[in-house]
Design a protein around this motif. Structure first.
Motif, PDB file in Angstrom:
ATOM      1  N   LEU A   1     -48.772 -34.764  -7.517  1.00  0.00           N
ATOM      2  CA  LEU A   1     -48.520 -34.150  -8.815  1.00  0.00           C
ATOM      3  C   LEU A   1     -49.767 -33.363  -9.196  1.00  0.00           C
ATOM      4  CD1 LEU A   1     -46.983 -34.036 -11.659  1.00  0.00           C
ATOM      5  CD2 LEU A   1     -48.325 -36.058 -12.234  1.00  0.00           C
ATOM      6  N   VAL A   2     -49.568 -32.133  -9.671  1.00  0.00           N
ATOM      7  CA  VAL A   2     -50.664 -31.347 -10.238  1.00  0.00           C
ATOM      8  C   VAL A   2     -50.300 -31.124 -11.694  1.00  0.00           C
ATOM      9  CG1 VAL A   2     -51.937 -29.163 -10.193  1.00  0.00           C
ATOM     10  CG2 VAL A   2     -51.206 -30.225  -8.040  1.00  0.00           C
ATOM     11  N   ILE A   3     -51.245 -31.466 -12.571  1.00  0.00           N
ATOM     12  CA  ILE A   3     -51.025 -31.279 -14.009  1.00  0.00           C
ATOM     13  C   ILE A   3     -51.923 -30.173 -14.526  1.00  0.00           C
ATOM     14  CG2 ILE A   3     -50.208 -33.632 -14.437  1.00  0.00           C
ATOM     15  CD1 ILE A   3     -53.051 -34.319 -15.432  1.00  0.00           C
ATOM     16  N   ALA A   4     -51.460 -29.528 -15.586  1.00  0.00           N
ATOM     17  CA  ALA A   4     -52.247 -28.508 -16.281  1.00  0.00           C
ATOM     18  C   ALA A   4     -52.507 -29.022 -17.692  1.00  0.00           C
ATOM     19  CB  ALA A   4     -51.488 -27.184 -16.330  1.00  0.00           C
ATOM     20  N   ARG A   5     -53.770 -29.013 -18.077  1.00  0.00           N
ATOM     21  CA  ARG A   5     -54.157 -29.457 -19.419  1.00  0.00           C
ATOM     22  C   ARG A   5     -54.906 -28.338 -20.136  1.00  0.00           C
ATOM     23  NH1 ARG A   5     -54.064 -35.030 -20.293  1.00  0.00           N
ATOM     24  NH2 ARG A   5     -53.945 -36.282 -18.420  1.00  0.00           N
ATOM     25  N   ALA A   6     -54.663 -28.262 -21.433  1.00  0.00           N
ATOM     26  CA  ALA A   6     -55.449 -27.406 -22.319  1.00  0.00           C
ATOM     27  C   ALA A   6     -56.039 -28.357 -23.345  1.00  0.00           C
ATOM     28  CB  ALA A   6     -54.588 -26.351 -22.979  1.00  0.00           C
ATOM     29  N   GLY A   7     -57.302 -28.674 -23.187  1.00  0.00           N
ATOM     30  CA  GLY A   7     -57.895 -29.725 -24.006  1.00  0.00           C
ATOM     31  C   GLY A   7     -57.232 -31.045 -23.649  1.00  0.00           C
TER      32      GLY A   7
END
Length: 183
Positions: A59-65
């Protein structure tokens, strides 16, 4: 604009994120008139949870803050999965051979929250997921009516190889299959 950071996550960590992944999934699709969003999200949860024990799951996640804004997950395709069963047009001999389950990675889901769509987050997730895969090629399935999505995949290097019938209980009667070489 907040910077987006990408992180790779294993199956154990992904299991603990399942509620948050479901929230992103529901937000990515939004409200559809006449459709029970819980049914679609529950079906996603079943698929996503069922994928956790798959070989080479990632799994690859993208976070903004602190906000989870998107994700992609996939796994190595085992021969017994019969991913291309009923492919039309029929493929050339050997196309469906997985040679020990290391030939093809399935990009099973790629989802981005509505507010983050159109900002390159999906492409970033896509590229980050595929960057370190060791398989020869990748594959994915798409909604047959999502022609704008098909065009996007083709711009990203995917080739449409045909359609397959949906399995009993599947969301669509048929799915469009795409393949992309990785090496």
């Amino acid at each position: 604009m907040t910077d987006v950071m990408y992180a790779r996550v294993n199956a154990d960590t992904a299991a603990g994120l399942m509620d948050r992944l479901c929230e992103v999934y529901a937000d990515a699709y939004g409200e559809v008139p006449g459709e029970d969003a819980n049914v679609k999200t529950d079906a996603f949860r079943d698929r996503a949870t069922g994928a956790l024990p798959a070989r080479n799951y990632e799994l690859v996640i993208a976070r903004a803050g602190d906000e989870l804004v998107g994700f992609v997950f996939g796994y190595s395709l085992p021969q017994e999965r019969d991913w291309f069963a009923g492919l039309d047009p029929a493929p050339e001999p050997g196309f469906t051979d997985e040679r020990g389950g290391e030939r093809t990675v399935v990009l099973a889901e790629i989802e981005v929250r509505k507010a983050w769509q159109g900002r390159g987050v999906g492409r970033g997730l896509h590229d980050e997921f595929l960057r370190s895969r060791r398989e020869e090629r990748a594959t994915l399935s798409a909604n047959p009516a999502a022609t704008a999505t098909h065009a996007l995949y083709q711009r990203w290097g995917w080739q449409r190889v045909g359609t397959v019938p949906g399995r009993p209980g599947a969301y669509y009667r048929e799915y469009v299959k795409f393949v992309r070489p990785l090496r």
